[in-house]
Design a protein around this motif. Sequence first.
Motif, PDB file in Angstrom:
ATOM      1  N   VAL A 163      -2.959  -9.252   5.255  1.00  0.00           N
ATOM      2  CA  VAL A 163      -3.661  -9.807   6.742  1.00  0.00           C
ATOM      3  C   VAL A 163      -4.358  -8.601   7.419  1.00  0.00           C
ATOM      4  CG1 VAL A 163      -3.641 -11.403   8.346  1.00  0.00           C
ATOM      5  CG2 VAL A 163      -2.212 -12.055   6.751  1.00  0.00           C
ATOM      6  N   THR A 164      -5.642  -8.911   7.626  1.00  0.00           N
ATOM      7  CA  THR A 164      -6.562  -7.651   8.492  1.00  0.00           C
ATOM      8  C   THR A 164      -7.487  -8.457   9.446  1.00  0.00           C
ATOM      9  OG1 THR A 164      -8.321  -5.923   8.657  1.00  0.00           O
ATOM     10  CG2 THR A 164      -7.949  -7.669   6.433  1.00  0.00           C
TER      11      THR A 164
ATOM     12  N   VAL B 153       3.763 -10.946   3.719  1.00  0.00           N
ATOM     13  CA  VAL B 153       2.585 -10.607   3.934  1.00  0.00           C
ATOM     14  C   VAL B 153       2.500  -8.946   4.173  1.00  0.00           C
ATOM     15  CG1 VAL B 153       2.011 -11.435   5.788  1.00  0.00           C
ATOM     16  CG2 VAL B 153       3.300 -13.107   5.037  1.00  0.00           C
ATOM     17  N   VAL B 154       1.770  -8.529   4.224  1.00  0.00           N
ATOM     18  CA  VAL B 154       1.134  -7.168   4.138  1.00  0.00           C
ATOM     19  C   VAL B 154       0.382  -7.125   4.799  1.00  0.00           C
ATOM     20  CG1 VAL B 154       0.270  -4.860   3.644  1.00  0.00           C
ATOM     21  CG2 VAL B 154       1.905  -6.257   1.698  1.00  0.00           C
ATOM     22  N   LEU B 155       0.435  -6.524   6.115  1.00  0.00           N
ATOM     23  CA  LEU B 155      -0.341  -6.630   7.297  1.00  0.00           C
ATOM     24  C   LEU B 155      -1.352  -5.726   7.824  1.00  0.00           C
ATOM     25  CD1 LEU B 155       2.038  -7.953  10.447  1.00  0.00           C
ATOM     26  CD2 LEU B 155       0.711  -9.065   8.916  1.00  0.00           C
ATOM     27  N   GLY B 156      -2.783  -5.243   7.367  1.00  0.00           N
ATOM     28  CA  GLY B 156      -3.671  -3.894   7.738  1.00  0.00           C
ATOM     29  C   GLY B 156      -4.298  -4.161   6.797  1.00  0.00           C
ATOM     30  N   GLY B 157      -5.290  -3.490   6.501  1.00  0.00           N
ATOM     31  CA  GLY B 157      -6.475  -3.636   5.419  1.00  0.00           C
ATOM     32  C   GLY B 157      -6.756  -1.791   4.929  1.00  0.00           C
TER      33      GLY B 157
ATOM     34  N   GLN C 226     -14.086  -5.979   6.388  1.00  0.00           N
ATOM     35  CA  GLN C 226     -14.232  -5.409   5.128  1.00  0.00           C
ATOM     36  C   GLN C 226     -12.115  -4.817   4.857  1.00  0.00           C
ATOM     37  OE1 GLN C 226     -17.371  -3.136   5.002  1.00  0.00           O
ATOM     38  NE2 GLN C 226     -15.778  -1.390   4.157  1.00  0.00           N
ATOM     39  N   LEU C 227     -12.046  -4.429   3.971  1.00  0.00           N
ATOM     40  CA  LEU C 227     -11.002  -3.360   3.209  1.00  0.00           C
ATOM     41  C   LEU C 227     -11.478  -2.432   3.747  1.00  0.00           C
ATOM     42  CD1 LEU C 227      -9.538  -5.424   0.399  1.00  0.00           C
ATOM     43  CD2 LEU C 227      -8.754  -5.575   2.776  1.00  0.00           C
ATOM     44  N   LEU C 228     -10.201  -1.397   4.017  1.00  0.00           N
ATOM     45  CA  LEU C 228     -10.888  -0.518   3.722  1.00  0.00           C
ATOM     46  C   LEU C 228     -12.437   0.484   4.889  1.00  0.00           C
ATOM     47  CD1 LEU C 228     -10.602   0.657   0.191  1.00  0.00           C
ATOM     48  CD2 LEU C 228      -8.523   0.752   1.873  1.00  0.00           C
ATOM     49  N   ASP C 229     -11.959  -0.061   6.138  1.00  0.00           N
ATOM     50  CA  ASP C 229     -13.006  -0.165   6.851  1.00  0.00           C
ATOM     51  C   ASP C 229     -13.856   0.971   7.753  1.00  0.00           C
ATOM     52  OD1 ASP C 229     -11.273   0.596   8.884  1.00  0.00           O
ATOM     53  OD2 ASP C 229     -11.175  -1.232   9.948  1.00  0.00           O
ATOM     54  N   ARG C 230     -12.856   2.455   6.911  1.00  0.00           N
ATOM     55  CA  ARG C 230     -13.933   3.994   7.401  1.00  0.00           C
ATOM     56  C   ARG C 230     -13.910   4.141   5.728  1.00  0.00           C
ATOM     57  NH1 ARG C 230      -8.883   6.443  11.416  1.00  0.00           N
ATOM     58  NH2 ARG C 230      -7.056   5.413   9.800  1.00  0.00           N
ATOM     59  N   LEU C 231     -13.656   3.627   4.891  1.00  0.00           N
ATOM     60  CA  LEU C 231     -14.586   4.153   3.406  1.00  0.00           C
ATOM     61  C   LEU C 231     -16.305   2.815   3.296  1.00  0.00           C
ATOM     62  CD1 LEU C 231     -11.800   4.587   1.853  1.00  0.00           C
ATOM     63  CD2 LEU C 231     -12.449   6.394   2.825  1.00  0.00           C
ATOM     64  N   PRO C 232     -16.976   3.713   2.453  1.00  0.00           N
ATOM     65  CA  PRO C 232     -18.285   2.676   2.116  1.00  0.00           C
ATOM     66  C   PRO C 232     -18.012   1.467   2.196  1.00  0.00           C
ATOM     67  CG  PRO C 232     -18.391   4.365   1.090  1.00  0.00           C
ATOM     68  CD  PRO C 232     -17.028   4.515   1.126  1.00  0.00           C
TER      69      PRO C 232
END
Length: 440
Positions: free
Chosen positions: A209-210, A171-175, A214-220
């Motif tokens: 898990v995030t 389980v990887v924590l953080g998107g 969305q994933l990469l929320d600081r990118l487009p």
Amino acid sequence: MGSTTSHNQNQQNGSKPHLIVIGCNIGGMYIIRRLLSTKEWKNFSKITFIDKNDYIEWFQDLKVYITQPDETDFYLWKTGEYFQKHELESKNMEFVHAEVTNVVSSGYDKGGQIHFQNFSGESQIMDYNFLVICSGVQYGNPIKSDFRKWEQRKEELLNWNNKIVESESVVVLGGGAVGVELAGEISCQFSKTQNDQNLTKSGSKVHLVTRGAQLLDRLPENAGQYMLESLARSKVEVHLRSEVNDLKHKVNLDEETTLFLPEITKPGSSFLQNEQFKDSLDSKGGVKVNKFMQVENFQNVFAFGDCCNTGLNEEKGIPAVIQFGDTLFNNLCKLVHGKSRLQAIPKYPEVMQIIPSGPNDGIIILNYSLMTRGKTANTIHNLFINTIHNIGELIRRDKIIPWVLSITGFISKILWFAPISSRYRARKLREREMNSQKQN
């Protein structure tokens, strides 16, 4: 009980100032590079780099953590040896292996003192005239370690590789970029066949898990959407707007055979949590800086890198280190030379982000626009990493970081010559996203 030692380095009239840099990994290395290339080191009586780790860790390829831990010698080396090889002591630079516990300022436009403790238990105090904070962030293991010695860190990476191999679920924590790359690599590299000794057991699953929508929320948004589809193709189960406890209720995980890899980050600023500096920290512990990269309320204290909050919500990475590091270094030198006209950081910093998600997929972001994706992006990423490795075989490996910083800086400067229309669209997109994040 440890003793206390004081190092009095107060600047007298006409004497050269003492610069202290907290952190000696990527940010600290960039300060060293600029000091050497501009010969500004001659304008300081001493430049002290303090870090709680006695090693420099340069991981641009997360596969090193999970599939090639025997390659860590190439990416992990001792800071003291680096200083000796480059004869930095002859250029007024020294490295201190210790943990900073407190920072004190003597006034807005003055220096102050730092309190630190070495690993023999001795507490020490050192005066500074100028202070640069590039202490990074604290990831969970195995991305960052609580071990302070090179030997311990190297052994830890080997142990983490074994843990992943023996786990039935990961389980990887953080998107963010680190979590996405880590989940994709683990799923692709460790789930091809159960016959290979370096692969996880048959039937294993990787979950990401995030809390974000969305994933990469600081990118487009289209970058995050593409990575969501990419991870699905790699058989990674992504859980948006979720916590670990939510996952435990939805999926039958055996905690004894499940490995949790946290990407959770916390700025390395605990030494600033005092009465003087508490107003210079945001709610998450990030060090707030003004447009000149000075810590808010203090003229002679600067910060940059992952630990700082510029107010721009920029994606962290080497291009950001270079752009903001240049501004910081130029302003620091101007103050040393008695100049008051300082340089401001760009309102819309240039961005170059390469994020792989397995051996044949990934994305490349330029100026907040998704430029390319899929195998092409991954090929460029692998070319970049292989070039670093090949150059490192030809030259001393301790020159890798300065070399990569130089190349990345050159590429970042090229972005300034992109077509005006493309840059305009990218900035408008970034402005819209920043306004949306403020409203949320």
